[in-house]
Enzyme design. Sequence first.
Site, PDB file in Angstrom:
ATOM      1  N   VAL A  67       0.854  -1.179   0.000  1.00  0.00           N
ATOM      2  CA  VAL A  67       0.000   0.000   0.000  1.00  0.00           C
ATOM      3  C   VAL A  67       0.894   1.234   0.000  1.00  0.00           C
ATOM      4  CG1 VAL A  67      -1.775   1.309   1.234  1.00  0.00           C
ATOM      5  CG2 VAL A  67      -1.850  -1.191   1.251  1.00  0.00           C
ATOM      6  N   ALA A 112       4.564   4.094   2.895  1.00  0.00           N
ATOM      7  CA  ALA A 112       4.064   2.852   2.287  1.00  0.00           C
ATOM      8  C   ALA A 112       4.249   1.713   3.284  1.00  0.00           C
ATOM      9  CB  ALA A 112       4.836   2.534   1.010  1.00  0.00           C
ATOM     10  N   LYS A 113       3.647   0.601   3.008  1.00  0.00           N
ATOM     11  CA  LYS A 113       3.914  -0.609   3.791  1.00  0.00           C
ATOM     12  C   LYS A 113       3.567  -1.805   2.932  1.00  0.00           C
ATOM     13  CE  LYS A 113       5.248  -1.312   8.125  1.00  0.00           C
ATOM     14  NZ  LYS A 113       5.937  -0.322   8.954  1.00  0.00           N
ATOM     15  N   GLY A 114       4.236  -2.924   3.197  1.00  0.00           N
ATOM     16  CA  GLY A 114       3.919  -4.157   2.485  1.00  0.00           C
ATOM     17  C   GLY A 114       3.657  -5.264   3.470  1.00  0.00           C
TER      18      GLY A 114
END
Length: 424
Positions: A67, A112-114
């Site tokens: 995201v 962001a992050k995953g």
Amino acid sequence: MSKVIVSNLYNSEVFIMACRQFDRAADAINLPEDLRDRTKYPRRCMAMALPIRRDDGSVTVFEGYRVQHSLTNGPAKGGIRFHQDVTIGEVAALAMWMSWKCALVGLPFGGAKGGVIVNPSALSEGELERLARRYMQELIPFIGPHLDIPAPDVGTNEQVMAWMMDTFSSHSGHVEPAVVTGKPISVGGSAGRREATGAGVAYLVTRYLKDLGIPHSQATVAIQGFGNVGSETALALSKQGLRIIAISDYTTGIYNASGINIEKAVDYVKYNRVLRDFDGGDAIGNDELLGLECTVLAPCALERVITPEVARRLRCRILAEGANGPTTNQADAVIDERDDIEVIPDLMCNSGGVIVSYFEWLQNLQNFYWTRDEVIAKLYAILDSAKEAVDYQKRKYKFSRRLAAQTLGIARVAEAKQRRGLFP
Ligand code: GLU
């Protein structure tokens, strides 16, 4: 009045929690209506099916996400989590916090992050490598040193980052170290990055102890979570003469009133992966640990462990949030009401990790490497300015320290959006 519009896509408790935080902060600074939703919601996301050949020859498809919450202030930045409970809503909330965190400490990044839904300890080394590479492979069009730069988070580490950097570089045809941070030093990692988050937590704890006039020799510490952040925080604080009376991970907690030997615990976990059966003290439950009488309580694991019920029985003087989002909205209200705990909010408390990730990225882009002492001195200087700004905002507007940090971070993202304008 605050409103919480919940996107169907991200709908989850932790996403609602981040949205409530946003609404409260936006109200507190009177953020113009037409800036709100575009500052609040994630810009875009990727959902991926990740097929992996298992060691027994079979194929398993894992689900993964990335995201990108904001790309307004620079490339998106944030870790990748491998955990069995990952949801896209959780990843979105974590991405929001990255945007506010980077803005708060003045880094030229968005957030962001995953995440991948997987229990990494149930995979062999080879399976983990194939999963890490497949994840990066799928993201290649959306990732890059000037676009989005991943890093480690819960369940990933510097080896995983090395595989991801290698996958991206093989595709580019040349080494591209600046595409991920938190790499091993041998492939472009920064001195001091591995311990950066814990070193930052410990530094801020000592700064607040000083403000409160509590000498290190009288301070006791309980730490929930013994992964990278919890263990490095424990090591750094014990080296500074604080007594670590409790530590825990998902298998067990250890309590020792006269102080746990942290180096021994770290060594034990290196060989046994978890704290289970570590003989440095008496067994204690995670829940019991959170309610221990101590000077510093540092939740360093997952979100939402401090519920209103836990908040009512906290017996710490300082709550140092090494984890992202450990305190629920309702628990936060209980802590505000009690008014006897100094909260070092997550956005500031655990920002040492992404600050040194920024240094790593800069060193990679310049091909010019700094010593550990230089890295740590620059880290502390940024934390000092963040602390000063947050405490000033807190005093000036009579905000809680959490609201002070959130309003500073969110206002900076919103201002950049407003200045850049809405296209077309
Ligand atoms: N995962 C870490 C965090 O939550 C580090 C992110 C980074 O270094 O980009 O802040």
